[in-house]
Design a protein around this motif. Structure first.
Motif, PDB file in Angstrom:
ATOM      1  N   SER A   1      29.866  40.235  33.604  1.00 46.16           N
ATOM      2  CA  SER A   1      30.979  39.493  32.637  1.00 46.16           C
ATOM      3  C   SER A   1      30.214  38.497  31.796  1.00 46.16           C
ATOM      4  O   SER A   1      30.787  37.474  31.777  1.00 46.16           O
ATOM      5  CB  SER A   1      32.144  39.017  33.320  1.00 46.16           C
ATOM      6  OG  SER A   1      31.870  38.474  34.549  1.00 46.16           O
TER       7      SER A   1
ATOM      8  N   ASN B   1      28.483  37.386  28.016  1.00 48.60           N
ATOM      9  CA  ASN B   1      29.104  37.190  26.669  1.00 48.60           C
ATOM     10  C   ASN B   1      29.782  38.491  25.741  1.00 48.60           C
ATOM     11  O   ASN B   1      30.716  38.432  25.314  1.00 48.60           O
ATOM     12  CB  ASN B   1      28.276  36.293  25.710  1.00 48.60           C
ATOM     13  CG  ASN B   1      27.858  34.991  25.999  1.00 48.60           C
ATOM     14  OD1 ASN B   1      28.703  34.375  26.742  1.00 48.60           O
ATOM     15  ND2 ASN B   1      26.677  34.550  25.533  1.00 48.60           N
TER      16      ASN B   1
ATOM     17  N   LYS C   1      32.771  39.491  27.707  1.00 50.48           N
ATOM     18  CA  LYS C   1      33.868  38.556  27.262  1.00 50.48           C
ATOM     19  C   LYS C   1      34.573  38.995  25.898  1.00 50.48           C
ATOM     20  O   LYS C   1      35.579  38.537  25.639  1.00 50.48           O
ATOM     21  CB  LYS C   1      33.660  36.983  27.285  1.00 50.48           C
ATOM     22  CG  LYS C   1      33.229  36.489  28.939  1.00 50.48           C
ATOM     23  CD  LYS C   1      32.832  35.258  28.914  1.00 50.48           C
ATOM     24  CE  LYS C   1      33.726  34.121  28.444  1.00 50.48           C
ATOM     25  NZ  LYS C   1      33.058  32.816  28.489  1.00 50.48           N
TER      26      LYS C   1
ATOM     27  N   LYS D   1      31.676  31.397  37.272  1.00 51.93           N
ATOM     28  CA  LYS D   1      32.035  32.180  35.835  1.00 51.93           C
ATOM     29  C   LYS D   1      33.156  33.006  36.012  1.00 51.93           C
ATOM     30  O   LYS D   1      34.159  33.334  35.228  1.00 51.93           O
ATOM     31  CB  LYS D   1      30.813  33.075  35.752  1.00 51.93           C
ATOM     32  CG  LYS D   1      29.528  32.187  34.880  1.00 51.93           C
ATOM     33  CD  LYS D   1      28.456  33.406  34.639  1.00 51.93           C
ATOM     34  CE  LYS D   1      27.324  32.519  33.905  1.00 51.93           C
ATOM     35  NZ  LYS D   1      26.317  33.526  33.651  1.00 51.93           N
TER      36      LYS D   1
ATOM     37  N   LEU E   1      36.503  32.848  33.923  1.00 52.60           N
ATOM     38  CA  LEU E   1      36.829  34.095  33.315  1.00 52.60           C
ATOM     39  C   LEU E   1      38.697  34.404  33.545  1.00 52.60           C
ATOM     40  O   LEU E   1      39.239  34.729  32.743  1.00 52.60           O
ATOM     41  CB  LEU E   1      36.251  35.246  33.772  1.00 52.60           C
ATOM     42  CG  LEU E   1      36.245  36.304  32.668  1.00 52.60           C
ATOM     43  CD1 LEU E   1      35.606  36.425  31.308  1.00 52.60           C
ATOM     44  CD2 LEU E   1      35.428  37.774  33.352  1.00 52.60           C
TER      45      LEU E   1
ATOM     46  N   GLU F   1      40.857  31.844  31.743  1.00 55.42           N
ATOM     47  CA  GLU F   1      40.896  31.805  30.407  1.00 55.42           C
ATOM     48  C   GLU F   1      41.659  33.172  29.931  1.00 55.42           C
ATOM     49  O   GLU F   1      42.306  32.939  29.076  1.00 55.42           O
ATOM     50  CB  GLU F   1      39.281  31.903  29.888  1.00 55.42           C
ATOM     51  CG  GLU F   1      39.376  32.116  28.160  1.00 55.42           C
ATOM     52  CD  GLU F   1      37.882  32.031  27.762  1.00 55.42           C
ATOM     53  OE1 GLU F   1      37.839  32.291  26.577  1.00 55.42           O
ATOM     54  OE2 GLU F   1      37.109  31.976  28.728  1.00 55.42           O
ATOM     55  N   TYR F   2      41.407  34.158  30.691  1.00 54.47           N
ATOM     56  CA  TYR F   2      42.152  35.362  30.133  1.00 54.47           C
ATOM     57  C   TYR F   2      43.268  35.928  31.083  1.00 54.47           C
ATOM     58  O   TYR F   2      44.007  36.749  30.705  1.00 54.47           O
ATOM     59  CB  TYR F   2      41.210  36.641  30.114  1.00 54.47           C
ATOM     60  CG  TYR F   2      39.859  36.358  28.960  1.00 54.47           C
ATOM     61  CD1 TYR F   2      40.546  36.186  27.664  1.00 54.47           C
ATOM     62  CD2 TYR F   2      38.897  36.094  29.272  1.00 54.47           C
ATOM     63  CE1 TYR F   2      39.453  35.935  26.520  1.00 54.47           C
ATOM     64  CE2 TYR F   2      37.643  35.672  28.383  1.00 54.47           C
ATOM     65  CZ  TYR F   2      38.181  35.755  26.912  1.00 54.47           C
ATOM     66  OH  TYR F   2      37.182  35.680  25.984  1.00 54.47           O
TER      67      TYR F   2
END
Length: 266
Positions: free
Chosen positions: A10, A12, A15, A41, A45, A48-49
């Motif tokens: 996962s 850049n 993402k 990470k 992730l 953030e999502y």
């Protein structure tokens, strides 16, 4: 859309694709899975999502319908060995690493599997990417359209024969670096004549963006668009003459030759 999509690795690029899919409401966030070797990470992730994250590649593989192998090329043999017995029977495998052929990776799965080779470029990060796609013979028309629709959420797509993937990567995948260098050089010239650096980048980058849109949206040949800017005896045609004198076109073609030579070296 009820399909579940998983990203093994996962970074850049993954993402960027995840962000585009969520922003466009193409898929529910709870239907997206991602794995990574870095726990930090993964936590970032997930926060953030709001997607499903796991340190286990196998967990991702067994829970999704579309498996993105978004790890580096050297990790492909190990990752495929880890997940090949865990994927769903009708799963689609998406290869997004350079130098990885469909045939090579079909053999690694040791069974028939639907497979796509996809080469996105870095502008997917701003939803203006270009992704070239090739499919194996097991992909149905519905499968193909789904993959095209998916990548269209982060830019545009072109379906090509896999044998053309290397040259497509050279002119579509690597060329953003050429263009960044062009923008930098043009901005340097602007700064030389007194324009502040920040404004120089804004002016030159917008000129590149607008010119690209003119090509794509007017369907006019680039040579004609160039001629429309060049008044007889004017400043632009003088600039064009200077570019020709200094080998602008041949430098670009040679850059592509160098790219292809590196791709095909044994």
């Amino acid at each position: 859309m009820d399909k579940h999509i998983g990203f093994i690795g996962s970074g850049n690029m993954a993402k960027a694709i995840i962000g585009g899919l969520l922003e466009s409401n193409f898929i529910k966030r709870e239907h997206i899975y991602a794995s990574n070797r870095s726990k930090g990470k993964l936590e970032s992730l997930g926060n953030e999502y709001g997607i499903q994250v796991s340190e286990s590649n196998s967990h991702v593989a067994e829970n999704v319908d579309i498996v993105f192998l978004s790890v580096t090329p050297d990790q492909y043999p190990t990752v495929i060995e880890e997940v090949r017995d865990r994927i769903k029977q009708d799963a689609i495998i998406v290869l997004i690493a350079g130098g990885q052929s469909i045939e090579q990776n079909e053999s690694r799965f040791m069974k028939e599997v639907k497979m796509v080779k996809a080469m996105p470029n870095t502008p997917v990060l701003v939803k203006e990417g270009l992704t070239t796609l090739s499919f194996n013979g097991l992909m149905t028309d519905t499968d193909r359209q789904f993959i095209v629709d998916l990548f269209n959420k982060v830019g545009k797509t072109e379906v090509i024969d896999e044998k053309l993937m290397d040259i497509a990567s050279a002119v579509g995948g690597s060329s953003p670096a050429f263009i960044y260098m062009y923008i930098e050089a043009l901005a340097d010239a602007a700064v030389l004549y007194g324009i502040p650096r920040e404004q120089a980048y804004a002016i030159t980058a917008q000129a590149v963006l607008g010119s690209a849109k003119m090509v794509l949206e007017t369907n006019t040949h680039p040579a004609q668009l160039k001629d429309e800017v060049c008044s007889p005896g004017g400043t632009t045609i003088q600039s064009m003459a200077a570019l020709e004198k200094n080998g602008f076109r041949s430098a670009i073609i040679e850059a592509v030759h160098a790219n292809m030579a590196k791709l095909t070296e044994k």
